[in-house]
Design an enzyme around this catalytic site. Structure first.
Site, PDB file in Angstrom:
ATOM      1  N   LYS A   1      19.404  61.456 -40.695  1.00 52.30           N
ATOM      2  CA  LYS A   1      18.627  60.588 -39.794  1.00 52.30           C
ATOM      3  C   LYS A   1      19.516  59.386 -39.510  1.00 52.30           C
ATOM      4  O   LYS A   1      20.189  58.883 -40.410  1.00 52.30           O
ATOM      5  CB  LYS A   1      17.335  60.185 -40.492  1.00 52.30           C
ATOM      6  CG  LYS A   1      16.741  58.829 -40.098  1.00 52.30           C
ATOM      7  CD  LYS A   1      15.359  58.640 -40.677  1.00 52.30           C
ATOM      8  CE  LYS A   1      15.045  57.164 -40.895  1.00 52.30           C
ATOM      9  NZ  LYS A   1      13.717  56.942 -41.461  1.00 52.30           N
TER      10      LYS A   1
ATOM     11  N   ASP B   1      15.916  57.176 -35.642  1.00 50.02           N
ATOM     12  CA  ASP B   1      14.848  56.211 -35.953  1.00 50.02           C
ATOM     13  C   ASP B   1      15.147  54.896 -35.240  1.00 50.02           C
ATOM     14  O   ASP B   1      16.194  54.290 -35.458  1.00 50.02           O
ATOM     15  CB  ASP B   1      14.788  55.992 -37.479  1.00 50.02           C
ATOM     16  CG  ASP B   1      13.605  55.122 -37.899  1.00 50.02           C
ATOM     17  OD1 ASP B   1      12.823  54.688 -37.029  1.00 50.02           O
ATOM     18  OD2 ASP B   1      13.463  54.880 -39.119  1.00 50.02           O
TER      19      ASP B   1
ATOM     20  N   LYS C   1       4.970  57.196 -45.833  1.00 53.81           N
ATOM     21  CA  LYS C   1       5.540  56.325 -46.870  1.00 53.81           C
ATOM     22  C   LYS C   1       4.371  55.846 -47.708  1.00 53.81           C
ATOM     23  O   LYS C   1       3.540  55.074 -47.220  1.00 53.81           O
ATOM     24  CB  LYS C   1       6.234  55.115 -46.243  1.00 53.81           C
ATOM     25  CG  LYS C   1       7.520  55.443 -45.514  1.00 53.81           C
ATOM     26  CD  LYS C   1       8.204  54.187 -45.014  1.00 53.81           C
ATOM     27  CE  LYS C   1       9.447  54.550 -44.216  1.00 53.81           C
ATOM     28  NZ  LYS C   1      10.001  53.392 -43.510  1.00 53.81           N
TER      29      LYS C   1
ATOM     30  N   LYS D   1      19.936  55.501 -37.408  1.00 58.70           N
ATOM     31  CA  LYS D   1      19.260  54.386 -36.744  1.00 58.70           C
ATOM     32  C   LYS D   1      19.832  54.168 -35.354  1.00 58.70           C
ATOM     33  O   LYS D   1      21.054  54.179 -35.169  1.00 58.70           O
ATOM     34  CB  LYS D   1      19.444  53.105 -37.577  1.00 58.70           C
ATOM     35  CG  LYS D   1      18.835  53.188 -38.967  1.00 58.70           C
ATOM     36  CD  LYS D   1      17.314  53.245 -38.926  1.00 58.70           C
ATOM     37  CE  LYS D   1      16.736  53.234 -40.327  1.00 58.70           C
ATOM     38  NZ  LYS D   1      15.271  53.191 -40.317  1.00 58.70           N
TER      39      LYS D   1
ATOM     40  N   GLU E   1      11.892  58.783 -34.226  1.00 60.03           N
ATOM     41  CA  GLU E   1      10.961  58.029 -35.065  1.00 60.03           C
ATOM     42  C   GLU E   1      10.693  56.641 -34.479  1.00 60.03           C
ATOM     43  O   GLU E   1      11.627  55.912 -34.140  1.00 60.03           O
ATOM     44  CB  GLU E   1      11.584  57.913 -36.470  1.00 60.03           C
ATOM     45  CG  GLU E   1      10.678  57.330 -37.529  1.00 60.03           C
ATOM     46  CD  GLU E   1      11.329  57.390 -38.923  1.00 60.03           C
ATOM     47  OE1 GLU E   1      12.284  58.181 -39.118  1.00 60.03           O
ATOM     48  OE2 GLU E   1      10.899  56.636 -39.799  1.00 60.03           O
TER      49      GLU E   1
ATOM     50  N   GLY F   1      11.391  56.651 -46.856  1.00 58.99           N
ATOM     51  CA  GLY F   1      11.795  55.757 -47.946  1.00 58.99           C
ATOM     52  C   GLY F   1      11.950  54.340 -47.439  1.00 58.99           C
ATOM     53  O   GLY F   1      11.893  54.087 -46.229  1.00 58.99           O
TER      54      GLY F   1
ATOM     55  N   ASP G   1       6.034  56.106 -37.835  1.00 61.80           N
ATOM     56  CA  ASP G   1       6.290  55.512 -39.154  1.00 61.80           C
ATOM     57  C   ASP G   1       5.453  54.240 -39.242  1.00 61.80           C
ATOM     58  O   ASP G   1       4.294  54.271 -39.706  1.00 61.80           O
ATOM     59  CB  ASP G   1       7.809  55.247 -39.308  1.00 61.80           C
ATOM     60  CG  ASP G   1       8.178  54.452 -40.556  1.00 61.80           C
ATOM     61  OD1 ASP G   1       7.277  54.032 -41.305  1.00 61.80           O
ATOM     62  OD2 ASP G   1       9.380  54.223 -40.799  1.00 61.80           O
TER      63      ASP G   1
ATOM     64  N   SER H   1      19.225  58.771 -44.710  1.00 58.47           N
ATOM     65  CA  SER H   1      19.043  57.886 -43.571  1.00 58.47           C
ATOM     66  C   SER H   1      20.288  57.016 -43.439  1.00 58.47           C
ATOM     67  O   SER H   1      20.664  56.320 -44.374  1.00 58.47           O
ATOM     68  CB  SER H   1      17.804  57.012 -43.811  1.00 58.47           C
ATOM     69  OG  SER H   1      17.670  56.046 -42.798  1.00 58.47           O
TER      70      SER H   1
HETATM   71  O1  OSB Z   1      12.241  52.991 -40.996  1.00 59.37           O
HETATM   72  O2  OSB Z   1      12.486  54.538 -42.401  1.00 59.37           O
HETATM   73  C1  OSB Z   1      12.636  53.362 -42.088  1.00 59.37           C
HETATM   74  C2  OSB Z   1      14.614  51.526 -44.809  1.00 59.37           C
HETATM   75  C3  OSB Z   1      13.945  50.331 -44.812  1.00 59.37           C
HETATM   76  C4  OSB Z   1      12.906  50.119 -43.938  1.00 59.37           C
HETATM   77  C5  OSB Z   1      12.531  51.111 -43.042  1.00 59.37           C
HETATM   78  C6  OSB Z   1      13.184  52.331 -43.032  1.00 59.37           C
HETATM   79  C7  OSB Z   1      14.265  52.528 -43.917  1.00 59.37           C
HETATM   80  C8  OSB Z   1      15.075  53.737 -43.937  1.00 59.37           C
HETATM   81  C9  OSB Z   1      15.782  54.077 -45.229  1.00 59.37           C
HETATM   82  O3  OSB Z   1      15.279  54.422 -42.981  1.00 59.37           O
HETATM   83  C10 OSB Z   1      15.231  55.251 -45.919  1.00 59.37           C
HETATM   84  C11 OSB Z   1      15.766  55.410 -47.320  1.00 59.37           C
HETATM   85  O4  OSB Z   1      16.827  56.007 -47.470  1.00 59.37           O
HETATM   86  O5  OSB Z   1      15.120  54.918 -48.257  1.00 59.37           O
HETATM   87 MG    MG Z   2      11.356  54.595 -39.954  1.00 54.28          MG
END
Ligand code: OSB
Ligand code: MG
Length: 382
Positions: A168, A195, A275, A170, A220, A303, A245, A143
């Protein structure tokens, strides 16, 4: 046997090697509760609670909320159960014991993870076996959260260089189409997904239609963190599947989503990011994975910038053949933290992690490092 003699909570201070940016902000330092259960026969089980410092991701996903729930309600409830009814026989006993507490999913998940760790140690089995997993080779993804296209491309370069085949990234309003375009132009064949962490609303979500052009695996959580219905409505107008999510806290929420997407005859365009801490633990997470598989809804494991301890639990969960897509298990920069809490780093090769036969999560907590990074917060004697 499983008589718990104490439950303690340690607060770890963790420094990310590379700041992580998402629609709700940029993070560099994290504080995070870990639950440590000690049993009468001397076993120690540890569960990470992967909170962020504030409630921007969703309610009760922050460190203070998790600590309050643990201290005031969850730990006393476990102690009371044992005093009244004797040792907790298994996970179902544990969960039914604190089911009266509404919410507190992150807090509960840490106690549950620590209890699974004890059960696995006692059985001398890896968690993936306890959970009915069969897959040993786990395809994984990363991510990427950056403030600029340059930062994102440089993390993507690093991640693809290490062999990850699924990225992925943001996005948020005004920083979406150009991000997807830049990555798709540079990596025509990579599995690419975005995401939004709830950054869009009903006035601006239609910008997401422009993402149709980039062959994305999923979008996402574009809308509100507590919404399922509006997501199902906009899904009718997007070619890209929607992945939930933030909105999913339970099997029941998952069934709600399934029933809404089914009405649109579009279960292939619903995907669920599971999660475990967001759904109160692995027991609920496993039920969600199995239900989705039975309904033709794809899932993957998300994660929360977890340490290698938490990631190792999630990788064991990924052994279930019900999980369809690669999860967020590794950092695009190579390692999440300046200092992690296990003795050997988790290693993936060409975007695949291989699960071994090690007991419990298959990694060893480095207690000296753990204690160096942590402050004891509270201790509940049982
Ligand atoms: O939305 O998936 C998410 C990290 C912190 C809070 C929300 C998210 C995330 C990530 C990181 O996208 C995922 C990872 O590499 O742990
Ligand atoms: Mg997410």
């Amino acid at each position: 046997m499983n008589k718990i003699t104490s439950i303690s909570v340690h607060l770890l201070k963790l420094e990310l090697r590379v700041p992580f940016t998402t629609s709700f902000g940029t993070y560099k330092t994290l504080t995070r509760p870990f639950v440590v259960l000690t049993t009468e026969d001397g076993l120690r089980g540890v569960g990470e609670i992967p909170t962020l410092v504030d409630p921007v991701y969703k309610a009760e996903s922050d460190t203070p909320a998790a600590l309050t729930s643990l201290k005031e309600f969850v730990l006393p409830s476990v102690a009371r159960f044992q005093a009244e009814r004797g040792p907790i026989a298994g996970i179902e006993d544990l969960r039914s014991n604190y089911a009266w507490i509404k919410g507190a999913v992150f807090a509960k998940s840490g106690v549950e993870a620590a209890f699974w760790d004890i059960l696995a140690q006692r059985a001398q089995q890896p968690l993936w076996k306890l959970w009915g997993g069969t897959r040993r080779e786990i395809p994984v993804g990363v991510s990427i959260g950056g403030k600029t296209i340059d930062q994102i491309l440089s993390l993507a370069e690093n991640a693809t260089g290490m062999g990850y085949g699924r990225l992925k990234v943001k996005i948020w309003p005004g920083f979406d189409v150009q991000v997807a375009r830049a990555l798709r132009e540079r990596y025509p064949d990579v599995l690419l997904q975005v995401d939004a962490n709830s950054a869009y609303d009903m006035t601006n979500w239609s910008a997401l239609k422009e993402l149709n052009a980039f062959d994305l695996l999923l979008i996402e959580q574009p809308l509100y963190d507590d919404d399922v219905v509006l997501h199902s409505e906009i899904s009718r107008e997007l070619r890209t599947p929607i992945c939930l999510d933030e909105s999913i806290h339970s099997l029941r929420d998952t069934r709600t989503a399934i029933s809404l997407w089914r009405r649109n005859n579009a279960l292939d365009r619903l995907i669920v990011n599971i999660k475990p801490p967001r759904v109160s633990g692995f027991a609920e997470a496993i039920e969600i994975a199995r239900t989705c598989q039975a309904e033709g809804v794809r899932t993957w494991i998300g994660g929360m910038l977890d340490t290698a301890w938490g990631k190792a639990f999630n990788l064991n969960f990924n052994a279930l053949d019900a999980i369809a897509l690669p999860g967020d298990h590794f950092s695009p920069s190579g390692a999440y933290f300046e200092q992690d809490v296990v003795t050997e780093p988790l290693v993936s090769t060409n975007g695949v992690f291989t699960l071994g036969d090690g007991v419990s999560a298959g990694v060893t907590l480095d207690w000296a490092v753990f204690e160096g990074l942590s402050t004891p917060i509270c201790e509940q004697c049982c």
